[in-house]
Every structure is written in structure tokens, then in C-alpha cells.
Design an enzyme around this catalytic site. Structure first.
Site, PDB file in Angstrom:
ATOM      1  N   PHE A  31       0.833  -1.202   0.000  1.00 23.37           N
ATOM      2  CA  PHE A  31       0.000   0.000   0.000  1.00 23.37           C
ATOM      3  C   PHE A  31       0.867   1.250   0.000  1.00 23.37           C
ATOM      4  O   PHE A  31       2.047   1.206   0.339  1.00 23.37           O
ATOM      5  CB  PHE A  31      -0.910   0.017   1.230  1.00 23.37           C
ATOM      6  CG  PHE A  31      -2.085  -0.921   1.111  1.00 23.37           C
ATOM      7  CD1 PHE A  31      -3.239  -0.509   0.448  1.00 23.37           C
ATOM      8  CD2 PHE A  31      -2.017  -2.196   1.630  1.00 23.37           C
ATOM      9  CE1 PHE A  31      -4.313  -1.367   0.324  1.00 23.37           C
ATOM     10  CE2 PHE A  31      -3.102  -3.059   1.502  1.00 23.37           C
ATOM     11  CZ  PHE A  31      -4.244  -2.646   0.855  1.00 23.37           C
ATOM     12  N   CYS A  32       0.221   2.362  -0.328  1.00 24.59           N
ATOM     13  CA  CYS A  32       0.838   3.678  -0.267  1.00 24.59           C
ATOM     14  C   CYS A  32       1.464   3.852   1.115  1.00 24.59           C
ATOM     15  O   CYS A  32       0.812   3.525   2.102  1.00 24.59           O
ATOM     16  CB  CYS A  32      -0.232   4.726  -0.510  1.00 24.59           C
ATOM     17  SG  CYS A  32       0.282   6.407  -0.200  1.00 24.59           S
ATOM     18  N   PRO A  33       2.677   4.333   1.271  1.00 24.43           N
ATOM     19  CA  PRO A  33       3.538   4.940   0.241  1.00 24.43           C
ATOM     20  C   PRO A  33       4.562   3.987  -0.371  1.00 24.43           C
ATOM     21  O   PRO A  33       5.453   4.446  -1.078  1.00 24.43           O
ATOM     22  CB  PRO A  33       4.282   6.000   1.062  1.00 24.43           C
ATOM     23  CG  PRO A  33       4.489   5.323   2.382  1.00 24.43           C
ATOM     24  CD  PRO A  33       3.271   4.449   2.606  1.00 24.43           C
ATOM     25  N   ASP A  58      -2.676  -1.692  -5.373  1.00 32.49           N
ATOM     26  CA  ASP A  58      -3.309  -0.636  -4.577  1.00 32.49           C
ATOM     27  C   ASP A  58      -4.060   0.283  -5.553  1.00 32.49           C
ATOM     28  O   ASP A  58      -3.445   0.863  -6.442  1.00 32.49           O
ATOM     29  CB  ASP A  58      -2.223   0.148  -3.818  1.00 32.49           C
ATOM     30  CG  ASP A  58      -2.774   1.370  -3.098  1.00 32.49           C
ATOM     31  OD1 ASP A  58      -4.010   1.547  -3.067  1.00 32.49           O
ATOM     32  OD2 ASP A  58      -1.962   2.155  -2.577  1.00 32.49           O
TER      33      ASP A  58
END
Lengths: 93, 156
Positions: A31-33, A58
Site C-alpha cells: 500500500f501507499c507509500p 493498490d
């Protein structure tokens, strides 16, 4: 999400054959980041003009990759969706 | 000159720290110079040991460090520490990065860690109480000077 068309009109016209990359980075399951941070780290080691292919799942990646290119100055090539996986392409400036 | 971003991390909540580090690492990934100013409860994120009790601290400072520790709570549903535990498990399940990983990532992306010297004085914390990753100890003027040059300034 499965089977949903990419929101990028240009991307739909691009087929796999037109997407040549020098390196592939698998960011599925992240997932981000992390996908963006990993993209940055891999691209730092690449040569100017080389293309990096990034695999991610994502959903934010679809918009985050072109946004990151705008910030970092790297050239955004395309992002395509196949099933639940996004394939992003960035050319090093 | 690179674009700059400054973050004031006032909160010592795990969820807020995650948001701050997510933004900081993303900005640094985009080639921006990022500084995080840790002040007040935000210093808990930098504490080396849980209770950070040292000889020179007065009883009040000891109490603060005993009540507010490096074991970070979450801002909602803390449930005496059960919340953060469940959050960590939940994050691991879906593959999200933990705070420790984001902090390591931030360091490798050259995000600057600045500890507020006034807050350190208030809590009786010295360099020895904080992780070695802290780049400098500074005050409001340092923050403002950096913030003046930054396009993005966040207070978290």
C-alpha cells in the site's frame, strides 16, 4: 474492481507489445507509500531513458503514479489495468 | 533548489504518526527535501526506551515520561492499548507498512528528524533518551526558517 476498464483513455489503446520496459518492479500486496517509494529507489539506479514497469494492486496507484511523475520530473508513460493488477510505466529523465 | 516540505509532529498517536510518515516518505520519494519537527507528544515516537527515566529528571518529568511513553496509543478506540495492538495486526494482515518500517524508509530517503529542544527540556529528555536518527535539536526559529522555504507545511 475485477474487469473494470482503465480510466485513462490513452492506456486502453496501448497493447502489451507496445510496452517495452528495461526493468520490472513488483509492488503487489503493498500500500501507499511503499509502491511509490520503491519506484523511486529503483529508478535512482536506472539510466536516463530507461523504462521501469511497476506492478501494483493498490487502487490509489492509478492516480498516484502520474501525480508522482509530475512531482519528481520523471516521464509518465502509461498505467494499464489488467484484472486487479495495475501496470505502470515510467521513463527516467 | 529542491522543493521542500516541513511537518510538525506534535501528536504522539500511532495513527497520526503513520499519516505523517506516509506523507513524508512520499514527498521524499518525489525528490523533495523533508524535515519533521518532533515536538511535545511527538517526541514519544523518538524515545529509545519505553519510560525514558533518567537521573536528572524532576518528579514531574518522571511522571510525564511514565504516563506518556514510546508505546504509542491511537487517537480513537485506544482501549487501554488494545486498539494499537489490533491496528498493528490489521495492518500486517493487509500488508501495510508499520511505523518502524516507514521511519527506516524515511531515513533512507534522507528525511531530516529535528527534535524540539524546548519540549525535550520540558520532559527532561536528552540526546541519550532519543534514537540516534535525530539529526538536530532546535527551536521555533529553525522550524520557521525551514517553513518559509517550504511549499508544504503540516501540523499533525
Amino acid at each position: 474492481m475485477a474487469g473494470k476498464k482503465s480510466t485513462c483513455p490513452v492506456c486502453d489503446e496501448l497493447d502489451d507489445a507496445s510496452m517495452k520496459s528495461d526493468k520490472t518492479l513488483d509492488c503487489t500486496g503493498l500500500f501507499c507509500p511503499l509502491p511509490i517509494a520503491k519506484t523511486r529507489m529503483v529508478m535512482q539506479k536506472m539510466m536516463s531513458g530507461e523504462v521501469l514497469e511497476i506492478l501494483a494492486d493498490d487502487p490509489g496507484f492509478l492516480k498516484d503514479l502520474p501525480a508522482w511523475c509530475g512531482l519528481s520530473g520523471e516521464e509518465f508513460v502509461a498505467v494499464k489495468q489488467t484484472g486487479n493488477v495495475y501496470k505502470g510505466y515510467v521513463r527516467k529523465k | 533548489m529542491n522543493n521542500k516540505m516541513t511537518v510538525i509532529l506534535f501528536s504522539g498517536d500511532l495513527d497520526k504518526a503513520l499519516a505523517a510518515f506516509t506523507l513524508a516518505t512520499t514527498a521524499a520519494s518525489a525528490g523533495m527535501d523533508v524535515s519533521i519537527f518532533f515536538t511535545f507528544w511527538g517526541l514519544n515516537i523518538l524515545k529509545k526506551s519505553r519510560f525514558s527515566q533518567t537521573k536528572g529528571q524532576n518528579p514531574l518529568q518522571r511522571m510525564f515520561n511514565f504516563m506518556s511513553t514510546s508505546k504509542l496509543p491511537i487517537s480513537k478506540f485506544n482501549m487501554l492499548g488494545l486498539g494499537p495492538l489490533m491496528m498493528k495486526i490489521g495492518m500486517k494482515k493487509v500488508g501495510m507498512a508499520q511505523l518502524e518500517e516507514l521511519m527506516t524508509l524515511a531515513r533512507s530517503l534522507k528525511v531530516k528528524f529535528i527534535a524540539c529542544s524546548t519540549s525535550c527540556g520540558f520532559f527532561g529528555l536528552s540526546k541519550e533518551n532519543l534514537v540516534p536518527e535525530v539529526d538536530e535539536f532546535a527551536g521555533a526559529s529553525t522550524y520557521l526558517a525551514e517553513a518559509m522555504e517550504s511549499k508544504i507545511n503540516l501540523f499533525i
